[in-house]
Design a protein around this motif. Structure first.
Motif, PDB file in Angstrom:
ATOM      1  N   ASP A   1       1.058  -1.104  -0.087  1.00 27.83           N
ATOM      2  CA  ASP A   1       0.063   0.083  -0.026  1.00 27.83           C
ATOM      3  C   ASP A   1       0.834   1.247   0.007  1.00 27.83           C
ATOM      4  O   ASP A   1       1.466   1.531   1.096  1.00 27.83           O
ATOM      5  CB  ASP A   1      -0.951  -0.056   1.301  1.00 27.83           C
ATOM      6  CG  ASP A   1      -1.805   1.147   1.196  1.00 27.83           C
ATOM      7  OD1 ASP A   1      -1.706   1.962   0.335  1.00 27.83           O
ATOM      8  OD2 ASP A   1      -2.608   1.316   2.160  1.00 27.83           O
ATOM      9  N   SER A   2       1.275   1.864  -1.223  1.00 26.09           N
ATOM     10  CA  SER A   2       2.064   2.829  -1.388  1.00 26.09           C
ATOM     11  C   SER A   2       1.670   4.201  -0.360  1.00 26.09           C
ATOM     12  O   SER A   2       2.358   5.101  -0.148  1.00 26.09           O
ATOM     13  CB  SER A   2       2.137   3.349  -2.905  1.00 26.09           C
ATOM     14  OG  SER A   2       0.812   3.524  -3.268  1.00 26.09           O
ATOM     15  N   ALA A   3       0.363   4.140  -0.137  1.00 21.56           N
ATOM     16  CA  ALA A   3      -0.101   5.576   0.608  1.00 21.56           C
ATOM     17  C   ALA A   3       0.077   5.316   2.113  1.00 21.56           C
ATOM     18  O   ALA A   3       0.004   6.219   2.798  1.00 21.56           O
ATOM     19  CB  ALA A   3      -1.645   5.660   0.377  1.00 21.56           C
ATOM     20  N   ASN A   4       0.424   3.956   2.637  1.00 24.56           N
ATOM     21  CA  ASN A   4       0.792   3.897   3.884  1.00 24.56           C
ATOM     22  C   ASN A   4       2.142   3.508   4.264  1.00 24.56           C
ATOM     23  O   ASN A   4       2.658   2.706   3.645  1.00 24.56           O
ATOM     24  CB  ASN A   4       0.018   2.310   4.102  1.00 24.56           C
ATOM     25  CG  ASN A   4      -0.202   2.049   5.799  1.00 24.56           C
ATOM     26  OD1 ASN A   4       0.464   2.922   6.697  1.00 24.56           O
ATOM     27  ND2 ASN A   4      -0.649   1.009   6.243  1.00 24.56           N
ATOM     28  N   ALA A   5       2.631   4.485   5.020  1.00 25.25           N
ATOM     29  CA  ALA A   5       4.219   4.552   5.445  1.00 25.25           C
ATOM     30  C   ALA A   5       4.370   3.300   6.003  1.00 25.25           C
ATOM     31  O   ALA A   5       5.649   2.820   6.027  1.00 25.25           O
ATOM     32  CB  ALA A   5       4.420   5.427   6.245  1.00 25.25           C
ATOM     33  N   LYS A   6       3.640   2.546   6.725  1.00 27.39           N
ATOM     34  CA  LYS A   6       3.895   1.443   7.666  1.00 27.39           C
ATOM     35  C   LYS A   6       3.466   0.181   6.973  1.00 27.39           C
ATOM     36  O   LYS A   6       3.468  -0.986   7.316  1.00 27.39           O
ATOM     37  CB  LYS A   6       3.154   1.303   9.163  1.00 27.39           C
ATOM     38  CG  LYS A   6       3.656   2.805   9.905  1.00 27.39           C
ATOM     39  CD  LYS A   6       2.805   2.667  11.163  1.00 27.39           C
ATOM     40  CE  LYS A   6       3.157   3.597  12.002  1.00 27.39           C
ATOM     41  NZ  LYS A   6       2.599   3.659  13.474  1.00 27.39           N
ATOM     42  N   SER A   7       3.119   0.054   5.680  1.00 29.25           N
ATOM     43  CA  SER A   7       2.695  -0.979   4.790  1.00 29.25           C
ATOM     44  C   SER A   7       3.855  -2.042   4.649  1.00 29.25           C
ATOM     45  O   SER A   7       4.967  -1.442   4.606  1.00 29.25           O
ATOM     46  CB  SER A   7       2.250  -0.541   3.513  1.00 29.25           C
ATOM     47  OG  SER A   7       2.134  -1.603   2.710  1.00 29.25           O
ATOM     48  N   LEU A   8       3.758  -3.251   4.562  1.00 31.07           N
ATOM     49  CA  LEU A   8       4.597  -4.312   4.445  1.00 31.07           C
ATOM     50  C   LEU A   8       4.941  -4.212   2.891  1.00 31.07           C
ATOM     51  O   LEU A   8       4.044  -3.745   1.840  1.00 31.07           O
ATOM     52  CB  LEU A   8       3.814  -5.725   4.603  1.00 31.07           C
ATOM     53  CG  LEU A   8       3.695  -6.015   6.179  1.00 31.07           C
ATOM     54  CD1 LEU A   8       3.033  -7.185   6.312  1.00 31.07           C
ATOM     55  CD2 LEU A   8       4.952  -5.778   7.221  1.00 31.07           C
ATOM     56  N   GLY A   9       5.921  -4.659   2.484  1.00 31.58           N
ATOM     57  CA  GLY A   9       6.573  -4.470   1.161  1.00 31.58           C
ATOM     58  C   GLY A   9       7.551  -5.634   0.972  1.00 31.58           C
ATOM     59  O   GLY A   9       7.948  -6.556   1.380  1.00 31.58           O
ATOM     60  N   LYS A  10       8.146  -5.552  -0.422  1.00 30.44           N
ATOM     61  CA  LYS A  10       9.306  -6.318  -0.574  1.00 30.44           C
ATOM     62  C   LYS A  10      10.178  -5.578  -1.436  1.00 30.44           C
ATOM     63  O   LYS A  10       9.922  -4.659  -2.386  1.00 30.44           O
ATOM     64  CB  LYS A  10       8.607  -7.748  -1.585  1.00 30.44           C
ATOM     65  CG  LYS A  10       9.660  -8.565  -1.898  1.00 30.44           C
ATOM     66  CD  LYS A  10       8.852  -9.807  -2.791  1.00 30.44           C
ATOM     67  CE  LYS A  10       9.974 -10.851  -2.995  1.00 30.44           C
ATOM     68  NZ  LYS A  10       9.211 -12.036  -3.605  1.00 30.44           N
ATOM     69  N   PRO A  11      11.715  -5.968  -1.266  1.00 25.72           N
ATOM     70  CA  PRO A  11      12.727  -5.234  -2.056  1.00 25.72           C
ATOM     71  C   PRO A  11      12.805  -5.967  -3.436  1.00 25.72           C
ATOM     72  O   PRO A  11      12.563  -7.056  -3.555  1.00 25.72           O
ATOM     73  CB  PRO A  11      13.835  -5.447  -1.129  1.00 25.72           C
ATOM     74  CG  PRO A  11      13.586  -6.962  -0.424  1.00 25.72           C
ATOM     75  CD  PRO A  11      12.182  -6.790  -0.168  1.00 25.72           C
ATOM     76  N   TYR A  12      12.866  -5.114  -4.336  1.00 22.99           N
ATOM     77  CA  TYR A  12      13.233  -5.400  -5.792  1.00 22.99           C
ATOM     78  C   TYR A  12      14.618  -4.573  -6.352  1.00 22.99           C
ATOM     79  O   TYR A  12      15.067  -3.536  -5.827  1.00 22.99           O
ATOM     80  CB  TYR A  12      11.992  -5.085  -6.668  1.00 22.99           C
ATOM     81  CG  TYR A  12      10.976  -5.982  -6.538  1.00 22.99           C
ATOM     82  CD1 TYR A  12      10.827  -7.121  -7.333  1.00 22.99           C
ATOM     83  CD2 TYR A  12      10.042  -5.554  -5.641  1.00 22.99           C
ATOM     84  CE1 TYR A  12       9.828  -7.803  -7.009  1.00 22.99           C
ATOM     85  CE2 TYR A  12       8.686  -6.405  -5.619  1.00 22.99           C
ATOM     86  CZ  TYR A  12       8.993  -7.541  -6.125  1.00 22.99           C
ATOM     87  OH  TYR A  12       7.735  -8.290  -6.040  1.00 22.99           O
ATOM     88  N   TYR A  13      15.153  -5.036  -7.201  1.00 25.08           N
ATOM     89  CA  TYR A  13      16.650  -4.592  -7.733  1.00 25.08           C
ATOM     90  C   TYR A  13      16.254  -4.428  -9.010  1.00 25.08           C
ATOM     91  O   TYR A  13      15.792  -5.109  -9.832  1.00 25.08           O
ATOM     92  CB  TYR A  13      17.604  -5.364  -7.420  1.00 25.08           C
ATOM     93  CG  TYR A  13      17.827  -5.620  -5.931  1.00 25.08           C
ATOM     94  CD1 TYR A  13      18.658  -5.136  -5.211  1.00 25.08           C
ATOM     95  CD2 TYR A  13      17.175  -6.679  -5.133  1.00 25.08           C
ATOM     96  CE1 TYR A  13      19.008  -5.032  -3.725  1.00 25.08           C
ATOM     97  CE2 TYR A  13      17.382  -6.789  -3.881  1.00 25.08           C
ATOM     98  CZ  TYR A  13      18.198  -5.989  -3.146  1.00 25.08           C
ATOM     99  OH  TYR A  13      18.526  -6.294  -1.811  1.00 25.08           O
ATOM    100  N   SER A  14      17.134  -3.350  -9.611  1.00 24.83           N
ATOM    101  CA  SER A  14      17.357  -3.029 -11.235  1.00 24.83           C
ATOM    102  C   SER A  14      18.435  -4.116 -11.665  1.00 24.83           C
ATOM    103  O   SER A  14      19.275  -4.677 -10.960  1.00 24.83           O
ATOM    104  CB  SER A  14      17.736  -1.676 -11.377  1.00 24.83           C
ATOM    105  OG  SER A  14      18.186  -1.575 -12.503  1.00 24.83           O
ATOM    106  N   SER A  15      18.003  -4.527 -12.926  1.00 26.10           N
ATOM    107  CA  SER A  15      19.069  -5.384 -13.780  1.00 26.10           C
ATOM    108  C   SER A  15      20.332  -4.706 -13.990  1.00 26.10           C
ATOM    109  O   SER A  15      21.295  -5.409 -14.264  1.00 26.10           O
ATOM    110  CB  SER A  15      18.213  -5.675 -15.116  1.00 26.10           C
ATOM    111  OG  SER A  15      18.040  -4.478 -16.054  1.00 26.10           O
ATOM    112  N   ASN A  16      20.405  -3.378 -13.802  1.00 26.18           N
ATOM    113  CA  ASN A  16      21.915  -2.583 -13.770  1.00 26.18           C
ATOM    114  C   ASN A  16      22.642  -3.180 -12.599  1.00 26.18           C
ATOM    115  O   ASN A  16      23.807  -2.756 -12.443  1.00 26.18           O
ATOM    116  CB  ASN A  16      21.660  -1.317 -13.795  1.00 26.18           C
ATOM    117  CG  ASN A  16      21.048  -0.749 -15.111  1.00 26.18           C
ATOM    118  OD1 ASN A  16      21.299  -1.502 -16.179  1.00 26.18           O
ATOM    119  ND2 ASN A  16      20.246   0.109 -15.132  1.00 26.18           N
TER     120      ASN A  16
END
Length: 327
Positions: free
Chosen positions: A298-313
């Protein structure tokens, strides 16, 4: 350190030829765009490869010349050779395919994708006279151009050629709007069809595991009805131009998970381990917004859970620390 004058001249002419190819392609109204780009791009590649062959041959000019046996007085060939002269009396140099063959004879590895990319551009140059309706396939030709420039910059870095790319605004060709849904209003000539079949055959045989070089880079343009204010504003350069991207665009920019990266390093490097040094480098990468993005549910929630992603660079960053496996 003193650099051989001929070697330096070949490199300078190569980079200027490629920059000229891009400049011509970028002109808003140029009727011979693709063909001229191909002519200049092939010339640039040939000069670059000849420069590298010259350096790899200890700067012996004979490596670049077509050689022929010296004739004896009785008309027979001697064991000695000399450069074959052209009509003006100057030595005749070898062609680009002979240069590639000589480099391979020196055990310099040449990606099959790279060779196919160069050959496709050469065929475009050689078949230019038959392209009466090249506008109907401009998208396909632009995809070859994207790959050609990407590969050119890539080989300079991989072979550590004496060209500082940071000295140039060496951008890939700007993405002109090409609507793939437009109906073709003329029949493609047999010559153009043969060329397209030639390139398609090269692409179908390309090595998907080759991450450094490609034959063609797909161009896919899509338009959304929603306004741009719904996107995410991003600016990487304080003097750069602001752009708006959607969440889907962010996912495309950061496609790799940590698990995918740790699995890939086993296949890509011979000296990379998931040790403290590796973890510290990954921690440093996380500080770079160009390489790392934490995607919240939930991009609008500062405490929302998430997952890290990386650029192919990220591979370019890791390549500077670890040794890649030989293909």
């Amino acid at each position: 350190m003193k650099i051989n004058k001929t070697y330096r001249s070949l490199l300078d002419k190569s980079i200027n030829s490629m920059l000229s190819a891009i400049e011509i392609y970028n002109k808003p109204n140029f009727s011979y765009r693709e063909e001229t780009f191909a002519i200049l791009a092939v010339n640039s590649w040939e000069l670059l490869l000849k420069a590298y062959l010259l350096k790899s041959s200890s700067y012996k000019m004979d490596a670049l010349y077509k050689m022929e046996f010296v004739k004896k007085k009785n008309g027979e060939n001697s064991t000695r050779k000399k450069p074959k002269l052209n009509r003006t009396g100057n030595p005749t140099t070898i062609g680009i395919f002979d240069v590639i063959n000589k480099l391979e004879e020196l055990n310099i590895k040449f990606s099959e994708n790279l060779k196919a990319s160069i050959e496709s551009i050469i065929e475009l140059r050689d078949n230019a006279i038959h392209f009466h309706n090249e506008k109907q396939i401009s998208k396909e030709l632009q995809e070859l151009g994207f790959a050609c420039i990407k590969n050119y910059m890539g080989i300079i870095k991989i072979w550590n050629i004496d060209i500082n790319l940071s000295n140039y605004n060496f951008y890939l060709m700007p993405l002109a709007y090409v609507d793939s849904k437009i109906e073709v209003d003329s029949i493609i000539t047999d010559e153009v069809k043969k060329y397209l079949d030639f390139v398609k055959n090269k692409v179908s045989k390309s090595e998907e595991t080759d991450e450094d070089f490609t034959i063609a880079i797909s161009i896919d343009i899509s338009f959304n009805k929603s306004n741009s204010f719904e996107g995410i504003g991003m600016k990487y350069d304080p003097n750069g131009v602001s752009i708006n991207v959607t969440e889907e665009d962010v996912r495309n920019k950061y496609p790799l998970t940590y698990e995918q990266i740790t699995q890939k390093i086993k296949e890509r490097y011979i000296d990379c381990k998931r040790d403290k040094i590796f973890n510290n480098r990954m921690k440093k990468i996380k500080e770079n917004p160009n390489l790392f993005h934490y995607r919240k549910l939930d991009s609008a929630n500062a405490k929302s859970l998430g997952k890290p992603y990386y650029s192919s660079n990220i591979w370019k960053e890791l390549d500077s620390f670890y040794t890649k496996k030989t293909k």
